[in-house]
Design a protein around this motif. Sequence first.
Motif, PDB file in Angstrom:
ATOM      1  N   ALA A  83      53.442  37.999  43.498  1.00 22.52           N
ATOM      2  CA  ALA A  83      52.467  38.440  42.496  1.00 22.52           C
ATOM      3  C   ALA A  83      51.063  38.453  43.085  1.00 22.52           C
ATOM      4  CB  ALA A  83      52.526  37.529  41.269  1.00 22.52           C
ATOM      5  N   ALA A  84      50.739  37.449  43.881  1.00 21.96           N
ATOM      6  CA  ALA A  84      49.428  37.411  44.538  1.00 21.96           C
ATOM      7  C   ALA A  84      49.269  38.578  45.496  1.00 21.96           C
ATOM      8  CB  ALA A  84      49.254  36.093  45.285  1.00 21.96           C
ATOM      9  N   TYR A  85      50.307  38.837  46.266  1.00 22.42           N
ATOM     10  CA  TYR A  85      50.258  39.958  47.215  1.00 22.42           C
ATOM     11  C   TYR A  85      50.036  41.289  46.486  1.00 22.42           C
ATOM     12  CZ  TYR A  85      51.828  43.334  50.697  1.00 22.42           C
ATOM     13  OH  TYR A  85      51.902  44.399  51.550  1.00 22.42           O
ATOM     14  N   ASP A  86      50.789  41.506  45.412  1.00 20.68           N
ATOM     15  CA  ASP A  86      50.656  42.754  44.660  1.00 20.68           C
ATOM     16  C   ASP A  86      49.262  42.893  44.055  1.00 20.68           C
ATOM     17  OD1 ASP A  86      53.298  43.295  45.271  1.00 20.68           O
ATOM     18  OD2 ASP A  86      54.074  42.582  43.340  1.00 20.68           O
ATOM     19  N   ALA A  87      48.728  41.789  43.515  1.00 17.86           N
ATOM     20  CA  ALA A  87      47.404  41.837  42.895  1.00 17.86           C
ATOM     21  C   ALA A  87      46.314  42.052  43.940  1.00 17.86           C
ATOM     22  CB  ALA A  87      47.150  40.547  42.116  1.00 17.86           C
ATOM     23  N   LEU A  88      46.451  41.417  45.090  1.00 17.72           N
ATOM     24  CA  LEU A  88      45.477  41.620  46.170  1.00 17.72           C
ATOM     25  C   LEU A  88      45.508  43.054  46.676  1.00 17.72           C
ATOM     26  CD1 LEU A  88      46.127  38.276  48.065  1.00 17.72           C
ATOM     27  CD2 LEU A  88      43.943  38.925  47.007  1.00 17.72           C
ATOM     28  N   GLN A  89      46.704  43.630  46.740  1.00  9.68           N
ATOM     29  CA  GLN A  89      46.826  45.026  47.138  1.00  9.68           C
ATOM     30  C   GLN A  89      46.126  45.945  46.143  1.00  9.68           C
ATOM     31  OE1 GLN A  89      47.599  45.940  50.052  1.00  9.68           O
ATOM     32  NE2 GLN A  89      49.779  45.955  50.447  1.00  9.68           N
ATOM     33  N   GLN A  90      46.183  45.603  44.865  1.00  6.58           N
ATOM     34  CA  GLN A  90      45.490  46.387  43.848  1.00  6.58           C
ATOM     35  C   GLN A  90      43.988  46.418  44.125  1.00  6.58           C
ATOM     36  OE1 GLN A  90      46.280  47.831  40.454  1.00  6.58           O
ATOM     37  NE2 GLN A  90      48.183  48.219  41.547  1.00  6.58           N
ATOM     38  N   VAL A  91      43.435  45.280  44.481  1.00  8.15           N
ATOM     39  CA  VAL A  91      42.000  45.205  44.779  1.00  8.15           C
ATOM     40  C   VAL A  91      41.651  46.109  45.954  1.00  8.15           C
ATOM     41  CG1 VAL A  91      40.114  43.688  45.500  1.00  8.15           C
ATOM     42  CG2 VAL A  91      41.813  42.870  43.860  1.00  8.15           C
ATOM     43  N   VAL A  92      42.445  46.014  47.011  1.00 13.56           N
ATOM     44  CA  VAL A  92      42.166  46.793  48.218  1.00 13.56           C
ATOM     45  C   VAL A  92      42.333  48.283  47.972  1.00 13.56           C
ATOM     46  CG1 VAL A  92      42.967  47.246  50.569  1.00 13.56           C
ATOM     47  CG2 VAL A  92      42.746  44.884  49.753  1.00 13.56           C
ATOM     48  N   GLN A  93      43.369  48.656  47.262  1.00 17.46           N
ATOM     49  CA  GLN A  93      43.644  50.074  47.039  1.00 17.46           C
ATOM     50  C   GLN A  93      42.650  50.713  46.068  1.00 17.46           C
ATOM     51  OE1 GLN A  93      47.741  50.072  45.772  1.00 17.46           O
ATOM     52  NE2 GLN A  93      48.499  49.421  47.784  1.00 17.46           N
ATOM     53  N   ARG A  94      42.252  49.986  45.039  1.00 19.54           N
ATOM     54  CA  ARG A  94      41.353  50.554  44.034  1.00 19.54           C
ATOM     55  C   ARG A  94      39.890  50.520  44.469  1.00 19.54           C
ATOM     56  NH1 ARG A  94      43.369  51.179  38.781  1.00 19.54           N
ATOM     57  NH2 ARG A  94      45.544  50.515  38.510  1.00 19.54           N
ATOM     58  N   TYR A  95      39.512  49.460  45.174  1.00 23.75           N
ATOM     59  CA  TYR A  95      38.099  49.277  45.521  1.00 23.75           C
ATOM     60  C   TYR A  95      37.982  48.905  47.001  1.00 23.75           C
ATOM     61  CZ  TYR A  95      38.233  48.891  40.454  1.00 23.75           C
ATOM     62  OH  TYR A  95      38.470  49.119  39.124  1.00 23.75           O
ATOM     63  N   PRO A  96      38.376  49.800  47.895  1.00 18.68           N
ATOM     64  CA  PRO A  96      38.463  49.457  49.327  1.00 18.68           C
ATOM     65  C   PRO A  96      37.127  49.088  49.969  1.00 18.68           C
ATOM     66  CG  PRO A  96      38.706  51.823  48.989  1.00 18.68           C
ATOM     67  CD  PRO A  96      38.767  51.190  47.631  1.00 18.68           C
ATOM     68  N   ASP A  97      36.025  49.546  49.402  1.00 17.68           N
ATOM     69  CA  ASP A  97      34.719  49.276  50.006  1.00 17.68           C
ATOM     70  C   ASP A  97      33.973  48.129  49.333  1.00 17.68           C
ATOM     71  OD1 ASP A  97      35.076  51.454  51.765  1.00 17.68           O
ATOM     72  OD2 ASP A  97      34.386  52.852  50.223  1.00 17.68           O
ATOM     73  N   SER A  98      34.601  47.469  48.398  1.00 20.12           N
ATOM     74  CA  SER A  98      33.938  46.377  47.692  1.00 20.12           C
ATOM     75  C   SER A  98      34.011  45.086  48.507  1.00 20.12           C
ATOM     76  CB  SER A  98      34.608  46.155  46.333  1.00 20.12           C
ATOM     77  OG  SER A  98      35.902  45.599  46.511  1.00 20.12           O
ATOM     78  N   PRO A  99      33.081  44.161  48.264  1.00 16.31           N
ATOM     79  CA  PRO A  99      33.178  42.862  48.943  1.00 16.31           C
ATOM     80  C   PRO A  99      34.445  42.108  48.581  1.00 16.31           C
ATOM     81  CG  PRO A  99      31.512  42.816  47.209  1.00 16.31           C
ATOM     82  CD  PRO A  99      31.905  44.243  47.382  1.00 16.31           C
ATOM     83  N   TYR A 100      34.978  42.372  47.399  1.00 18.70           N
ATOM     84  CA  TYR A 100      36.220  41.720  46.998  1.00 18.70           C
ATOM     85  C   TYR A 100      37.385  42.198  47.864  1.00 18.70           C
ATOM     86  CZ  TYR A 100      33.222  40.942  42.961  1.00 18.70           C
ATOM     87  OH  TYR A 100      32.176  40.602  42.154  1.00 18.70           O
ATOM     88  N   ALA A 101      37.356  43.465  48.265  1.00 16.82           N
ATOM     89  CA  ALA A 101      38.432  44.003  49.100  1.00 16.82           C
ATOM     90  C   ALA A 101      38.444  43.334  50.469  1.00 16.82           C
ATOM     91  CB  ALA A 101      38.282  45.518  49.244  1.00 16.82           C
ATOM     92  N   ARG A 102      37.274  43.033  50.986  1.00 13.73           N
ATOM     93  CA  ARG A 102      37.222  42.383  52.304  1.00 13.73           C
ATOM     94  C   ARG A 102      37.903  41.017  52.251  1.00 13.73           C
ATOM     95  NH1 ARG A 102      32.060  44.859  52.328  1.00 13.73           N
ATOM     96  NH2 ARG A 102      31.002  42.962  51.621  1.00 13.73           N
ATOM     97  N   ASP A 103      37.613  40.266  51.209  1.00 15.76           N
ATOM     98  CA  ASP A 103      38.253  38.960  51.080  1.00 15.76           C
ATOM     99  C   ASP A 103      39.738  39.106  50.775  1.00 15.76           C
ATOM    100  OD1 ASP A 103      37.942  36.004  50.913  1.00 15.76           O
ATOM    101  OD2 ASP A 103      38.591  36.323  48.855  1.00 15.76           O
ATOM    102  N   ALA A 104      40.074  40.113  49.967  1.00 16.54           N
ATOM    103  CA  ALA A 104      41.481  40.328  49.620  1.00 16.54           C
ATOM    104  C   ALA A 104      42.317  40.625  50.862  1.00 16.54           C
ATOM    105  CB  ALA A 104      41.599  41.473  48.618  1.00 16.54           C
ATOM    106  N   ARG A 105      41.755  41.385  51.798  1.00 21.09           N
ATOM    107  CA  ARG A 105      42.518  41.720  53.015  1.00 21.09           C
ATOM    108  C   ARG A 105      42.865  40.458  53.803  1.00 21.09           C
ATOM    109  NH1 ARG A 105      38.568  45.953  53.056  1.00 21.09           N
ATOM    110  NH2 ARG A 105      39.549  47.964  52.530  1.00 21.09           N
ATOM    111  N   LEU A 106      41.946  39.531  53.869  1.00 19.65           N
ATOM    112  CA  LEU A 106      42.231  38.271  54.559  1.00 19.65           C
ATOM    113  C   LEU A 106      43.340  37.502  53.859  1.00 19.65           C
ATOM    114  CD1 LEU A 106      38.583  37.063  55.320  1.00 19.65           C
ATOM    115  CD2 LEU A 106      40.189  38.132  56.907  1.00 19.65           C
TER     116      LEU A 106
END
Length: 285
Positions: free
Chosen positions: A143-166
């Motif tokens: 569930a965490a992986y899927d939710a983190l992927q949502q952040v990266v896919q929807r908002y790839p240039d956001s600061p949240y996406a950078r942390d999500a990728r890690l």
Amino acid sequence: MPRGQDLLNAARLTLVASLSALVLAGCQGNNNRAELAYVARPVETLYNAAYRELERGRYTEAALLFDEVERQHPFSEWARRSMLMAAFTNYQATRYEEAIASAQRFIALHPGSSSAPYAYYLIAICHYERIYDVGRDQSTTQAAYDALQQVVQRYPDSPYARDARLKIDMTRDHLAGKDMDVGRWYLRSGFHLAAIGRFQNVIREYGTTSHVPEALHRLVEAYVAMGVAEEARQVAAVLGHNFPGSQWYEDSYSLLTSRGIDVPGEGVEETDPGLLQRALDRVFG
């Protein structure tokens, strides 16, 4: 990054309220969640009271008050803010299910809001902080992986996406670790085909994680146990090519030579490129 700092800065207001007229009353549902007795108050009074409780670190009380803003003034701008603030304060109180519910409701009602990326990120973090060790069920990790992927896919240039990728890398490592844990159990128990399936899945799905060298070695062990020398030799070729000098390659080399199986040496891609390709096809195919 500080947890929720952007929300706290955005929400900073003059604190003018008193909680004296608001009392805790009863419980609701099976989770024994307290709720506030309904006392009509101006929206700013409620919001400022909630924020004051948040600054004091009284997160459960703050969440109740933010919920009260939405309950009493559902069509106000303050209600929109309070919905996300309730999610944040529940998160701070480690009330993850409540935090997720509030963030999901915010997304459903305000999908185009500039705060939507944070709502998605907060959902992911609530799942991420509940990841268990690899010996337990990994549904929360997925569930965490899927939710983190949502952040990266929807908002790839956001600061949240950078942390999500890690954090995605860490969740992938956990998921691979679970497959390895199950695969080793199958191998010890003599269920070689089931073990092979798990180890191959690690290589196919989690090929950038730290578990790959061991997964290749365990495949060698499984094939040797089944008496399938050529497959064991080909997997060892992949291991030797990608992780020369590793302990796992040395273990595979020792195992195969002890069984009289010729082991391809380092540089196999130069001496016999067809062998390496066949091995890759077998492992990753």
